[in-house]
Design an enzyme around this catalytic site. Structure first.
Site, PDB file in Angstrom:
ATOM      1  N   GLY A 118       0.837  -1.188   0.000  1.00 57.11           N
ATOM      2  CA  GLY A 118       0.000   0.000   0.000  1.00 57.11           C
ATOM      3  C   GLY A 118       0.872   1.237   0.000  1.00 57.11           C
ATOM      4  O   GLY A 118       2.054   1.180   0.371  1.00 57.11           O
ATOM      5  N   GLN A 123       3.394   9.874   0.964  1.00 56.10           N
ATOM      6  CA  GLN A 123       4.653   9.122   1.032  1.00 56.10           C
ATOM      7  C   GLN A 123       5.560   9.370  -0.160  1.00 56.10           C
ATOM      8  O   GLN A 123       6.724   8.967  -0.146  1.00 56.10           O
ATOM      9  CB  GLN A 123       4.382   7.620   1.167  1.00 56.10           C
ATOM     10  CG  GLN A 123       3.754   7.258   2.506  1.00 56.10           C
ATOM     11  CD  GLN A 123       3.580   5.759   2.624  1.00 56.10           C
ATOM     12  OE1 GLN A 123       2.604   5.216   2.145  1.00 56.10           O
ATOM     13  NE2 GLN A 123       4.532   5.080   3.242  1.00 56.10           N
ATOM     14  N   CYS A 180       6.048   0.234   7.854  1.00 54.42           N
ATOM     15  CA  CYS A 180       5.694   1.303   6.918  1.00 54.42           C
ATOM     16  C   CYS A 180       6.929   1.652   6.101  1.00 54.42           C
ATOM     17  O   CYS A 180       8.027   1.726   6.647  1.00 54.42           O
ATOM     18  CB  CYS A 180       5.220   2.525   7.705  1.00 54.42           C
ATOM     19  SG  CYS A 180       4.780   3.937   6.657  1.00 54.42           S
ATOM     20  N   LEU A 181       6.731   1.836   4.816  1.00 57.08           N
ATOM     21  CA  LEU A 181       7.860   2.183   3.957  1.00 57.08           C
ATOM     22  C   LEU A 181       8.484   3.512   4.361  1.00 57.08           C
ATOM     23  O   LEU A 181       9.619   3.803   4.016  1.00 57.08           O
ATOM     24  CB  LEU A 181       7.406   2.248   2.488  1.00 57.08           C
ATOM     25  CG  LEU A 181       6.955   0.913   1.879  1.00 57.08           C
ATOM     26  CD1 LEU A 181       6.333   1.122   0.504  1.00 57.08           C
ATOM     27  CD2 LEU A 181       8.116  -0.062   1.796  1.00 57.08           C
ATOM     28  N   HIS A 222      -4.330   1.713   7.564  1.00 53.07           N
ATOM     29  CA  HIS A 222      -2.974   2.261   7.597  1.00 53.07           C
ATOM     30  C   HIS A 222      -2.826   3.386   6.567  1.00 53.07           C
ATOM     31  O   HIS A 222      -2.301   4.456   6.876  1.00 53.07           O
ATOM     32  CB  HIS A 222      -1.987   1.123   7.300  1.00 53.07           C
ATOM     33  CG  HIS A 222      -0.548   1.525   7.255  1.00 53.07           C
ATOM     34  ND1 HIS A 222       0.373   1.129   8.198  1.00 53.07           N
ATOM     35  CD2 HIS A 222       0.141   2.294   6.367  1.00 53.07           C
ATOM     36  CE1 HIS A 222       1.564   1.637   7.898  1.00 53.07           C
ATOM     37  NE2 HIS A 222       1.453   2.343   6.774  1.00 53.07           N
ATOM     38  N   GLU A 223      -3.319   3.130   5.357  1.00 49.98           N
ATOM     39  CA  GLU A 223      -3.157   4.134   4.298  1.00 49.98           C
ATOM     40  C   GLU A 223      -4.046   5.356   4.538  1.00 49.98           C
ATOM     41  O   GLU A 223      -3.633   6.488   4.293  1.00 49.98           O
ATOM     42  CB  GLU A 223      -3.442   3.525   2.917  1.00 49.98           C
ATOM     43  CG  GLU A 223      -2.578   2.313   2.557  1.00 49.98           C
ATOM     44  CD  GLU A 223      -1.086   2.547   2.729  1.00 49.98           C
ATOM     45  OE1 GLU A 223      -0.651   3.711   2.665  1.00 49.98           O
ATOM     46  OE2 GLU A 223      -0.349   1.560   2.956  1.00 49.98           O
ATOM     47  N   HIS A 226      -2.473   7.693   6.873  1.00 46.48           N
ATOM     48  CA  HIS A 226      -1.467   8.573   6.256  1.00 46.48           C
ATOM     49  C   HIS A 226      -2.118   9.881   5.792  1.00 46.48           C
ATOM     50  O   HIS A 226      -1.512  10.949   5.869  1.00 46.48           O
ATOM     51  CB  HIS A 226      -0.834   7.890   5.035  1.00 46.48           C
ATOM     52  CG  HIS A 226       0.348   7.019   5.365  1.00 46.48           C
ATOM     53  ND1 HIS A 226       1.492   7.496   5.968  1.00 46.48           N
ATOM     54  CD2 HIS A 226       0.582   5.699   5.139  1.00 46.48           C
ATOM     55  CE1 HIS A 226       2.378   6.515   6.111  1.00 46.48           C
ATOM     56  NE2 HIS A 226       1.846   5.399   5.615  1.00 46.48           N
TER      57      HIS A 226
HETATM   58 ZN   LIG Z   1       2.788   3.600   5.743  1.00 47.87          ZN
END
Ligand SMILES: [Zn+2]
Length: 261
Positions: A118, A123, A180-181, A222-223, A226
């Site tokens: 995701g 991001q 998380c990236l 999660h997304e 963000h």
């Molecule tokens: Zn994330």
């Protein structure tokens, strides 16, 4: 795709728990590409240049033009204000614009390259309400069966959601590790709803609705977080925060156990 074998998908969840022999579950990938945003903080640079509400602007493409295809944006890391402030709505009339479509294409490329399951527009330094998610048979094949069952994790096709709005569909929750990236190299336990409904617009501007359960519901939460300027670390069970190489170590005494509540 040698990275797939080293890494674990995860922007949302570590679901990711791709287990290699002794767990380097997901060693973070070092950024390989220069940012399309020239210098300094991608988000701040973006704001400096386009502080007029991020509407379509001819200058946007004349600045980045064809470079953007060749050079993907870097993933913005925790600490950049773009990850800690709410994102803005995408004007409906702009969804079909070259600029927004390009952002979506970049997000897809960045997510798949990471790889992750995701990604939210902030991001890549874009403070707009756009999320994408995708979980594949291949990613899932890296996780142990019992874990997949516990997480209720199944593959699903790419989803692009513009201006998503989320509602829980039940009060049932589950606790699992997430990563998380944008927070490379760490994981923590986060409690998430098991069933959510997300409505929004597709990349074609048409209304869409996703009724999600299990791991897909976790990724969506999660997304969507963000887009509210929240990282998983803002919601984690604090004492479960750990370096990825310690993912398999026991939880500290007194921490809630993983699984459905
Ligand atoms: Zn994330």
């Amino acid at each position: 795709m040698e990275t797939i074998h080293r890494l674990l998908p995860i922007s949302a969840a570590d679901t990711l728990i791709f287990r290699c022999p002794r767990t380097p579950r997901f060693p973070p990938l070092p950024p390989k590409n220069p940012s399309v945003f020239p210098a300094g903080s991608p988000a701040l640079e973006f704001r400096r240049r386009f502080s007029n509400g991020f509407r379509v602007s001819a200058g946007w493409f004349s600045v980045f033009g064809t470079r953007q295809r060749a050079v993907l944006p870097e993933i913005v890391k925790a600490g950049d204000p773009v990850l800690h402030e709410p994102a803005g709505e995408v004007p409906v009339e702009d969804i079909g614009s070259e600029r927004i479509q390009r952002i979506i294409e970049d997000m897809i490329s960045v997510m798949r390259k990471a790889p992750g399951v995701g990604l939210a527009a902030p991001q890549i330094g874009v403070p707009l309400k756009i999320i994408i998610l995708e979980d594949t048979k291949e990613y899932i094949s890296y996780a142990p069966k019992n874990e997949l069952e516990a997480q209720d994790r199944h593959p699903f096709d790419l989803l692009v959601i513009v201006n998503p709005k989320m509602k829980k569909r039940s009060n049932k929750t589950a606790l699992f590790f997430e990563g998380c990236l944008s927070v490379d190299g760490f994981r923590a336990v986060v409690e998430r709803y098991l069933e959510v409904e997300v409505t929004g617009l597709g990349r074609d501007g048409r209304p869409i609705r996703v009724d999600a359960t299990g791991w897909q519901a976790r990724i969506l939460q999660h997304e969507c977080d963000h887009l509210d300027g929240m990282l998983y670390v803002d919601k984690m069970v604090p004492r479960t925060f750990r370096a990825v190489e310690n993912l398999d170590l026991p939880l500290p005494v007194g921490c809630p156990q993983l699984g459905v509540r």
